[in-house]
Structures are given as C-alpha cells and as structure tokens.
Design an enzyme around this catalytic site. Sequence first.
Site, PDB file in Angstrom:
ATOM      1  N   HIS A  23       0.831  -1.221   0.000  1.00 28.63           N
ATOM      2  CA  HIS A  23       0.000   0.000   0.000  1.00 28.63           C
ATOM      3  C   HIS A  23       0.861   1.265   0.000  1.00 28.63           C
ATOM      4  O   HIS A  23       0.428   2.315   0.460  1.00 28.63           O
ATOM      5  CB  HIS A  23      -0.965   0.044   1.188  1.00 28.63           C
ATOM      6  CG  HIS A  23      -1.700  -1.242   1.418  1.00 28.63           C
ATOM      7  ND1 HIS A  23      -2.924  -1.531   0.854  1.00 28.63           N
ATOM      8  CD2 HIS A  23      -1.348  -2.357   2.121  1.00 28.63           C
ATOM      9  CE1 HIS A  23      -3.317  -2.745   1.224  1.00 28.63           C
ATOM     10  NE2 HIS A  23      -2.362  -3.280   1.983  1.00 28.63           N
ATOM     11  N   LYS A  63      16.112  21.959 -10.437  1.00 31.79           N
ATOM     12  CA  LYS A  63      15.458  20.726 -10.872  1.00 31.79           C
ATOM     13  C   LYS A  63      16.362  19.766 -11.628  1.00 31.79           C
ATOM     14  O   LYS A  63      17.193  20.167 -12.425  1.00 31.79           O
ATOM     15  CB  LYS A  63      14.274  21.070 -11.785  1.00 31.79           C
ATOM     16  CG  LYS A  63      13.191  21.846 -11.084  1.00 31.79           C
ATOM     17  CD  LYS A  63      12.264  20.979 -10.306  1.00 31.79           C
ATOM     18  CE  LYS A  63      11.213  20.462 -11.254  1.00 31.79           C
ATOM     19  NZ  LYS A  63      10.192  19.717 -10.536  1.00 31.79           N
ATOM     20  N   SER A  83      15.204  22.075 -15.712  1.00 30.87           N
ATOM     21  CA  SER A  83      14.036  22.912 -15.973  1.00 30.87           C
ATOM     22  C   SER A  83      14.521  24.235 -16.538  1.00 30.87           C
ATOM     23  O   SER A  83      15.587  24.734 -16.158  1.00 30.87           O
ATOM     24  CB  SER A  83      13.286  23.146 -14.669  1.00 30.87           C
ATOM     25  OG  SER A  83      12.502  24.316 -14.755  1.00 30.87           O
ATOM     26  N   GLU A 114       9.740   8.854 -16.921  1.00 28.66           N
ATOM     27  CA  GLU A 114       8.406   9.436 -17.128  1.00 28.66           C
ATOM     28  C   GLU A 114       7.902   9.166 -18.539  1.00 28.66           C
ATOM     29  O   GLU A 114       6.744   8.817 -18.757  1.00 28.66           O
ATOM     30  CB  GLU A 114       8.434  10.946 -16.877  1.00 28.66           C
ATOM     31  CG  GLU A 114       8.492  11.298 -15.412  1.00 28.66           C
ATOM     32  CD  GLU A 114       8.650  12.801 -15.181  1.00 28.66           C
ATOM     33  OE1 GLU A 114       8.028  13.305 -14.259  1.00 28.66           O
ATOM     34  OE2 GLU A 114       9.402  13.465 -15.929  1.00 28.66           O
TER      35      GLU A 114
END
Length: 462
Positions: A160, A287, A281, A294
């Site tokens: 979980h 970043k 970024s 992704e």
Amino acid sequence: MSDQTDKPWAGRFTAPTDAFVEAFTASIGFDKRLYRHDITGSIAHARMLAHVGVLTVDERDKIVNGLQSILQDIEQGNFAWSTELEDVHMNIEARLTDRIGDTGKKLHTGRSRNDQVATDVRLYLRDEIDTLQSELRRLQAGLLELAAKESDTIMPGFTHLQTAQPVTLGHHLLAWFEMLQRDSARLADCRKRVNVMPLGSAALAGTTYPIDRHFTAGELGFDGVCENSLDAVSDRDFAIEFTSAAALIMVHLSRFSEELILWSSAQFNFVDLGDSFCTGSSIMPQKKNPDVPELVRGKTGRIQGHLVSLLTLMKGQPLAYNKDNQEDKEPLFDTIDNLKGCLRLYADMMPQVTFNRAAMREAARRGFSTATDLADYLVRKGVPFRDAHEIVGKAVRYGVDNQLDLAEMPLEVLQSFSTIISDDVFTVLTLEGSVAARNHIGGTAPAQVREAVVRARSRLEE
Ligand code: ARG
C-alpha cells in the site's frame, strides 16, 4: 483501353483511380520499411519456382540478381518510392521489370500480395523479436549486476506504499528481473507462431502451380508452413500476440519507472538516475527531472492502445484477406519502435543509477518495519500469533505517540507490553536480523539474494 497502364489490374478497369483514393489506399509511406524482407521473400520464391521447373535457371538468376541490385539501391538511398505503385511489393516488382525486362513479370507467378505481405510482416517481426530479446537480456544482465552489488543494502519494503518490512535492494531488483524473465519467455513463445510461412497460399485458395512450400520455408528459415491458405492470408493473431507481450513489457517498464520517479524525489531520495538520463528545468534551477522513466511510463499508453487497435481491427473481418489488414502495420511498427527505444534506454540507464544506501536504511528504520519480527519473536516464545499481534500493536501505538522506533525503546518499556520479552529481543529488532531471518528460496535474506543472482545468471543463458 485504360489510361492507367501502370496498374497491374489495368486490364479490368476503364477509369483511372481517383487521385485521393490512390493516396488514401497507399501504404508505401509506412510499409517501405519491409523492403529487405520483401526482397528476401521474393528471392526465395523465385528459387522455389526454378526448383519446381516453373522458371528456368536463367530466369531465376536474372530475377535474383535484379532483386539484389534493387536491395543495394534502396540501402544506398537510390530508390524513389512511388505512391502510384501503392505499396512496397508493387514498387519493388515494378522496378524489377524496369531493370531486367519481361522476366521480371514472372516473379509473381503462383503468388499474391496477400500471402506476400503476411510473409514479409512475419519475417520482419521475427528479426525484431530477436533484437528485442537481446535488449531485454542486456537490461536483465544489468539488473543482476546491481542486485549482486546491493544484496546487503537494506530498504523499506512496501505494501500500500506504506512501510511494511525491511527488504534488501538486491531482492527488489530481482523482482524486476523476474517480470522481464516472463516477458522474454512470452516473446519466445510468440516467435514460434510468428515463424510459420503463409507463402504459397496465394490470394486465398492456394495456387495451380506445382509449388514446393517446404523448399521456400527452408530458404527463409521458417519452422513450418501455414496449414490452411484461407487462414494464412487473413491471420494476424501473431501481431496481436506480439503486441500483447509488448504491452505487458511496457506495463513492467512503467512500474519500474513509477518507482524510480518516486525514489528520485527529494522526499524519498533513494536514487540518483545519473545526469545523462535526466533533464533540467528552463525556469527552476534546482530541478533534475526523471524524464526518461516518465516518458517510458507515458509511452505505455500508446502501446496498450495499439493492442486494442489490432484486436478491434480483426474482430469484424470475414475470411480471407481484406484491405483492413493493411491497418495492422502502423500499430505494429510503432509498438516495435517504441518498445525497442524504451528497452534500450533502460538497459543503458540502469548501470548508471546510484542508490543512496544511507537514505534507504534510514527510511527502513522509520515506520516500524520490524513489527512483524517482534510478533514472530513472541510466537517463538509461546504467545499465540493473534495475541502477539495485539501486543506489538500497542507497542507501535506507544512508539507513534513518543516518536520512538521499536529498536529505540528501552527493555523496560518493551516489557511493559509483554513480560516475556527479554534482552535477546534487540537482535530481532535490527534491520539486519530482520532480513537475514527470511532465509529461504524467494526470501529477502542477503544470502538468498546472492544465490538467486547465481541461478538467474544461468537462467539468462538458457
Ligand atoms: N499493402 C497491402 C497490405 O498491407 C498488401 C496486400 C494487398 N492485397 C490486396 N489484395 N489489395 O495489406
């Protein structure tokens, strides 16, 4: 007389094809990638025709040489594909006749584009499956290297997405390996049904020439010939099976991606994916984004879509060949291209990944990951498991209220929950003790991980 003398069916027609129909029905834009397999199939067909006496040896040689020179032209970029010639098959055949004269017109004896295209796609897919298998293996071998290196590294195991029990990172990586091992077996199984030859089925019913299908199959390395001509020209099950195996590989890569994305966040800080596999970024200087995982996760969607496309493409088709089948190619090709790219990236990226062992260990230490070990300890001392569960639950409650892990509680505190607890409890409450105790095949103990890596290496070579 028809004015569209370039079409092979011009004899039957009195009006030329509408220009937009021509563009709409053409597949050359995407099926030209089959050129090598189309030529290989044609060469084998010509050899078979000579073998059974339908072509002379001289005709065969002219055709084979002509096809080989066309192959060279295409590979050197000296071939102008034409939309009027609709597809890769007619483009190559027309060029053959241009080059060697009327003998070229004999190549299509005893054959149809229907069995030709089914053969080409199978030959092409067979090669692509072999390439995909080697990329898969490369990724699996990389995971085994990492698993061996991280067999003692302790991290939280989750259910979980909540801390459950400590596990070793090597064990986690071996779970990924197993998923890919099943994927590889699925591809190998699919390849068996890909590697059966439709050629000889002609348009749908077979042909009146005394063909020798086993001869052609031998030339092309097929394991056998399709038994039924109607089925052979219309069957695309092999493409569906492949895309299904591909979709499942992508589901696995997507799950790895999800974990790597989570783990590379500042909140987890378990992993550094390596600068060459991340991007920055344009606005936020701090970043470092996990774009590769992704995008792999994102591409899973289109490949699942291709599976649905192919299933839907086939569901309404009567026997035998229908033009609908031309729509099999783009989903199949896009699946192959993207899957190959994703596997390649993963195989390249994983060896560059570095794990933050200290952060993983610290996370495992938090979250009461050894609570089950304490319960098992009480059971070993004669407490029924349900009572042990209750006792440990109270200890955890105390720990939550006082911000103390089980291993940080003084013995007297632990004894306030059960007098059976004595100072030997601390060895079971350590992370090392917890993982080492799960010491059986399939368990997370470092010793088991090391043995599993050895077994996995030999399974990989099978
Ligand atoms: N381009 C066609 C395809 O991909 C080749 C077969 C065409 N056959 C036909 N009877 N029109 O399916």
